[in-house]
Design a protein around this motif. Structure first.
Motif, PDB file in Angstrom:
ATOM      1  N   SER A   1       0.820  -1.195  -0.213  1.00 31.03           N
ATOM      2  CA  SER A   1       0.099   0.199   0.086  1.00 31.03           C
ATOM      3  C   SER A   1       0.922   1.303  -0.147  1.00 31.03           C
ATOM      4  CB  SER A   1      -0.929   0.005   1.184  1.00 31.03           C
ATOM      5  OG  SER A   1      -0.074   0.050   2.401  1.00 31.03           O
ATOM      6  N   ASN A   2       2.191   0.917   0.119  1.00 29.13           N
ATOM      7  CA  ASN A   2       3.148   2.073   0.085  1.00 29.13           C
ATOM      8  C   ASN A   2       4.527   1.839  -0.542  1.00 29.13           C
ATOM      9  OD1 ASN A   2       4.509   4.454   0.484  1.00 29.13           O
ATOM     10  ND2 ASN A   2       4.178   4.330   2.681  1.00 29.13           N
ATOM     11  N   PHE A   3       4.722   2.048  -1.675  1.00 33.27           N
ATOM     12  CA  PHE A   3       5.929   1.727  -2.484  1.00 33.27           C
ATOM     13  C   PHE A   3       7.084   2.630  -1.815  1.00 33.27           C
ATOM     14  CE2 PHE A   3       3.279   0.311  -5.949  1.00 33.27           C
ATOM     15  CZ  PHE A   3       3.685  -0.982  -6.230  1.00 33.27           C
ATOM     16  N   LEU A   4       6.589   3.772  -0.999  1.00 35.08           N
ATOM     17  CA  LEU A   4       7.648   4.520  -0.507  1.00 35.08           C
ATOM     18  C   LEU A   4       8.405   3.896   0.876  1.00 35.08           C
ATOM     19  CD1 LEU A   4       6.191   8.333  -0.958  1.00 35.08           C
ATOM     20  CD2 LEU A   4       7.707   6.923  -2.464  1.00 35.08           C
ATOM     21  N   ASN A   5       7.435   3.085   1.459  1.00 31.22           N
ATOM     22  CA  ASN A   5       7.984   2.527   2.574  1.00 31.22           C
ATOM     23  C   ASN A   5       7.281   0.964   2.640  1.00 31.22           C
ATOM     24  OD1 ASN A   5       9.114   2.293   5.221  1.00 31.22           O
ATOM     25  ND2 ASN A   5       7.503   3.173   6.360  1.00 31.22           N
ATOM     26  N   PRO A   6       7.986   0.418   1.813  1.00 27.46           N
ATOM     27  CA  PRO A   6       7.053  -1.179   1.686  1.00 27.46           C
ATOM     28  C   PRO A   6       7.293  -2.244   2.644  1.00 27.46           C
ATOM     29  CG  PRO A   6       9.066  -0.997   0.249  1.00 27.46           C
ATOM     30  CD  PRO A   6       8.999   0.484   0.808  1.00 27.46           C
ATOM     31  N   GLN A   7       8.542  -1.978   3.464  1.00 31.37           N
ATOM     32  CA  GLN A   7       8.533  -2.699   4.509  1.00 31.37           C
ATOM     33  C   GLN A   7       7.327  -3.056   5.587  1.00 31.37           C
ATOM     34  OE1 GLN A   7      10.365  -0.195   4.096  1.00 31.37           O
ATOM     35  NE2 GLN A   7      10.776   0.959   5.660  1.00 31.37           N
ATOM     36  N   ASP A   8       6.424  -2.004   5.630  1.00 34.77           N
ATOM     37  CA  ASP A   8       5.527  -2.096   6.428  1.00 34.77           C
ATOM     38  C   ASP A   8       4.412  -3.259   6.184  1.00 34.77           C
ATOM     39  OD1 ASP A   8       6.254   0.157   7.681  1.00 34.77           O
ATOM     40  OD2 ASP A   8       4.831   1.756   6.902  1.00 34.77           O
ATOM     41  N   ASP A   9       3.968  -3.254   4.811  1.00 34.50           N
ATOM     42  CA  ASP A   9       3.051  -4.305   4.545  1.00 34.50           C
ATOM     43  C   ASP A   9       3.365  -5.002   3.222  1.00 34.50           C
ATOM     44  OD1 ASP A   9       2.482  -2.162   2.802  1.00 34.50           O
ATOM     45  OD2 ASP A   9       0.294  -2.389   2.980  1.00 34.50           O
ATOM     46  N   LEU A  10       4.508  -5.343   2.820  1.00 34.68           N
ATOM     47  CA  LEU A  10       5.085  -5.731   1.659  1.00 34.68           C
ATOM     48  C   LEU A  10       4.464  -7.330   1.545  1.00 34.68           C
ATOM     49  CD1 LEU A  10       6.672  -5.546  -0.834  1.00 34.68           C
ATOM     50  CD2 LEU A  10       8.630  -6.583   0.150  1.00 34.68           C
TER      51      LEU A  10
END
Length: 814
Positions: free
Chosen positions: A497-506
């Motif tokens: 849901s966030n390519f700028l911070n993908p580690q959150d929900d990759l």
């Protein structure tokens, strides 16, 4: 002495230009023939003669405008028009009837197998020759000449001018035996290629007369023209129907692929003895011919019907033979043998009538690969991959059946390797009456990639979003299909849901698919799949009941490896078994590991003293287990409505490997029945039947059970009218449902009632999340809904609280 094609006397009588004695009987133009101008997705089995493409040899009147629409509607059967992504898949059946009982292509003449009077195809050559009086749709607008004669006088055809084009204002058929004019519904009208309003020359009219006179249908036939005041002609065709002695038996034979020998022409200077010997020779040849022929596919029940026709009618007449032909061809077409045609009747004036049929034997199967421009190329897919998907009935040596063509389309389409599929039967020019089935394929690109993006707004300072708070999300997927031409593939996808911070929900998945595990030539259909994955889903176990303040969400992350083998028994029934190894992590809304569920305190704070989220109590579990699933699906579509039954049984068996050495048996059984409440006629644009659906689902677990794997009650695919998990989370559950579907104007409305129960097992789940979050553990609902395209619009009443709500869902509940 028995005759073989029609003549009651073995010595043909002389003829005059306007009156001809009959020579033989052949099958007449069939009202059940398929219009050769049908579209590319329809049956087109009455073909041009492959040996002479300019000479049509179909068993129909090729020029009857009044029959075209009727024929097209009643017998043109669309096979399939399906879409695969942006590609259209269709099946095209082109004309296929190549050879027959006569010596010249398909649709020979009398029973003798060749030659004048014994089946040489002479009638069909005359009746369907290009020199016939063919009046197409433009004929009415053609220029024509007035007859230039006094009105209301009768004129012989030979007296007409050979330089003029005459317009026919009416055509009458006069039965001399009945002494009355017959209507257009009479079967003899099938033979006439002339039509009112058409423009013809004298030569065409005389040729039409010769064709009618030599077909064997009539003892005598005449044509007379009557002049009209407006300069047109009225044509009267007077006839005396042919009859033969009564018959007691009917024999149906398949004369397709039989070699034809052209007999020696009878010399006009033959003596009576020589002529007698000639006919004896023809008799022996025909007897050998029918002895070598294969029995046709016609069942005994149809044979009995025809025998009853012969018994009731007495003498065999031309009209009776037409009725027999129509009944035989109706059975073939109803059973899907769209290329079968009755081409001849032999052994007339004997006790056994022989019905000759060209059934449409497949002589060759050809698979072609094409590029995007339609050029034949060498394909990447191995031929064995395509051929194993073909039904046996579509292979060499079988009779072509339209249902086999449909099945081939569906099977090849299921490979997902081709953007365009054509199944195209055509005449075999080397084997008269044979069919070559061509399968033309356009392959999809082997490599493909797709990106789908979405933007979400995150509240910034003061609750207002800013440009910096826009979060780009989406999915990147790729596929490399058909490795080594054996339909093996590698697929992958990454979602966040966030390519700028993908580690959150990759989330990602990489899968390898290997069909034909036992070899492409082995009939056993097993597919091996191996994948690695990472996914995140919201757990419905940690959900509040009615009246409970919002419960902080618990997210369940799963990462691991999975390998299984799927064995397909039928297209819808299969057995899957394999191994799963995974790591499960439970997290709160801030993506922190959460070993316990959370509660909102009266003060507004959040307490993390809820039920444990994992088996280990740390928020992280690791385990390995075996998984099996067997599906038995006998459902089918009846005019768009599902009827039949579907049974699914799944079991997960823990191996005692992982955190706290989990050993368990988790099993589920789902039974669904779709009862058709009313019999309806099946076909395109026909209404679907009302359907009653009964559904039952049982789930149970013995042994270790982590909270995230507990069975939940409530939701659009459990008990409608409730939120996901709103009724409870349990070790054992039972769900029951019933739905009645009523068709209404291209859709259906329905009413339903459902019930879910935890069977008192909620307390057996660690920490009893059902009680902690004040859920009932059971509940019922009822309501009504309507299907709007892919969307279900439902009004469901929650029986626990007595309140109702409107829901919009995608897909089907059952």
């Amino acid at each position: 002495m028995p005759s073989f094609a029609a003549p009651t006397n073995l010595l043909p009588s002389t003829t005059t230009p306007s009156t001809f004695s009959r020579r033989r009987f052949s099958s007449m133009p069939s009202p059940s023939s398929v219009n050769p101008r049908a579209t590319s997705t329809s049956i087109q089995c009455n073909s041009s003669n492959p040996l002479n493409p300019s000479r049509p040899s179909s068993l129909q009147n090729p020029n009857s405008k009044r029959n075209k629409q009727h024929i097209l509607k009643s017998l043109t059967k669309p096979l399939a028009v399906a879409s695969l992504a942006s590609a259209t898949i269709f099946i095209r059946l082109t004309p296929v009837l190549g050879g027959g009982s006569g010596g010249d292509g398909f649709g020979g003449g009398g029973g003798g197998g060749g030659g004048d009077g014994f089946g040489g195809g002479g009638f069909w050559r005359k009746f369907f020759g290009t020199e016939l009086a063919i009046a197409d749709e433009d004929n009415e607008s053609q220029d024509w000449d007035a007859h230039g004669l006094p009105a209301n006088i009768t004129v012989q055809l030979s007296k007409l001018s050979g330089l003029k084009k005459y317009k026919l204002s009416e055509i009458l058929f006069f039965d001399r035996q009945r002494g009355a004019t017959v209507g257009t519904e009479d079967s003899f009208f099938e033979m006439v290629s002339l039509r009112p309003g058409g423009v013809y020359t004298r030569t065409q009219l005389l040729k039409e007369l010769e064709t009618l006179a030599t077909c064997g249908m009539f003892e005598k036939v005449d044509m007379e023209a009557k002049t009209k005041p407006d300069g047109t002609l009225g044509l009267t065709i007077s006839f005396l129907e042919s009859t033969w002695q009564s018959a007691e038996r009917i024999r149906c034979i398949n004369v397709g692929l039989m070699q034809q020998s052209k007999p020696i022409e009878m010399d006009a200077d033959m003596t009576e003895k020589e002529k007698l010997e000639y006919y004896k020779s023809q008799e022996k040849d025909y007897k050998r011919r029918i002895d070598k022929a294969r029995p046709c596919l016609l069942p005994q029940s149809v044979h009995n019907e025809i025998l009853q026709m012969l018994k009731d009618h007495g003498k065999v007449s031309a009209r009776l033979l037409q009725r027999i032909r129509d009944r035989v061809q109706k059975w073939y077409h109803d059973e899907g043998y769209a290329c079968a045609q009755v081409v001849n009747f032999g052994n007339l004036n004997t006790r056994e009538v022989v019905c000759e049929v060209v059934e449409g034997d497949i002589t060759q199967l050809v698979v072609q690969f094409q590029d995007k421009l339609g050029n034949v190329v060498e394909g990447n897919t191995q031929l064995s991959v395509v051929k194993r998907e073909l039904p046996k009935q579509l292979r060499q040596g079988n009779v072509f059946n339209i249902e086999a063509g449909k099945q081939a389309l569906r099977n090849i389409n299921s490979l997902s390797l081709f953007s365009n599929i054509e199944v195209n039967p055509r005449p075999d020019e080397k084997n008269e009456g044979g069919i070559i089935v061509e399968i033309k394929l356009k392959e999809l690109d082997q490599k493909s990639a797709e990106v789908s993006a979405e933007w979400s707004l995150v509240p910034g300072r003061g609750g207002r979003p800013t440009f910096a708070s826009l979060q780009p999300g989406g999915t990147v997927s790729f596929e490399h299909r058909n490795l080594q031409g054996l339909n093996r593939s590698i697929l992958g996808s990454v979602t966040t849901s966030n390519f700028l911070n993908p580690q959150d929900d990759l989330a990602f998945k990489l899968e390898y698919v290997h069909p034909y595990l036992d070899g492409v030539y082995n009939p056993r259909n097993r597919t091996f799949r191996a994948s690695c994955f990472n996914s995140r889903k919201l757990s419905p176990v940690f959900t509040g009941g009615p009246g409970v303040d919002e419960v902080p969400a618990i997210w369940v992350d799963r990462a691991g490896l999975k390998a299984n083998i799927t064995e397909n028994f039928t297209r819808q029934s299969k057995f899957t078994y394999g191994l799963v190894m995974e790591e499960i992590t439970t997290r709160d809304e801030s993506s922190h590991i959460s070993p316990h569920g959370q509660r909102v305190l009266p003060s507004g704070g959040i307490s993390a003293d809820g039920p444990p989220t994992t088996l280990s109590g740390t928020g992280i579990d690791r385990m390995a287990f075996l998984q099996g699933n067997i599906t038995r699906d006998n459902t089918k579509f009846v005019n768009g409505a599902i009827v039949g039954e579907r049974n699914v049984f799944q079991v997960d068996q823990g191996l005692g490997i992982g955190s706290k050495f989990p050993f368990f048996n988790r099993h589920q059984l789902t039974l669904t029945r779709f009862f058709q409440l009313k019999q309806v006629e099946e076909g395109a644009n026909k209404p679907p039947p009302p359907v009653l659906v009964l559904h039952g689902h049982y789930g149970g677990c013995v042994g270790d059970l982590p909270s995230y794997d507990a069975f939940t009650l409530g939701g659009p695919y459990s008990v409608r009218g409730y939120n996901m998990g709103e009724l409870g989370a349990a070790r054992n559950i039972l769900e029951l449902g019933a739905e009645i579907r009523i068709p209404v104007k291209n859709t259906h409305v329905y009413a339903f009632v459902e019930h879910g129960n935890d069977l008192g097992s909620s307390k057996d789940v660690k920490g009893n999340p059902t009680e902690v979050y004040r859920r009932m553990g059971h509940g019922s609902s009822y309501g009504v809904g309507a299907k709007l395209g892919l969307v279900r619009a439902e009004y469901a009443v929650d029986h626990n609280t007595g309140t109702g709500a409107l829901f919009f869902r995608f897909g089907e509940r059952y």
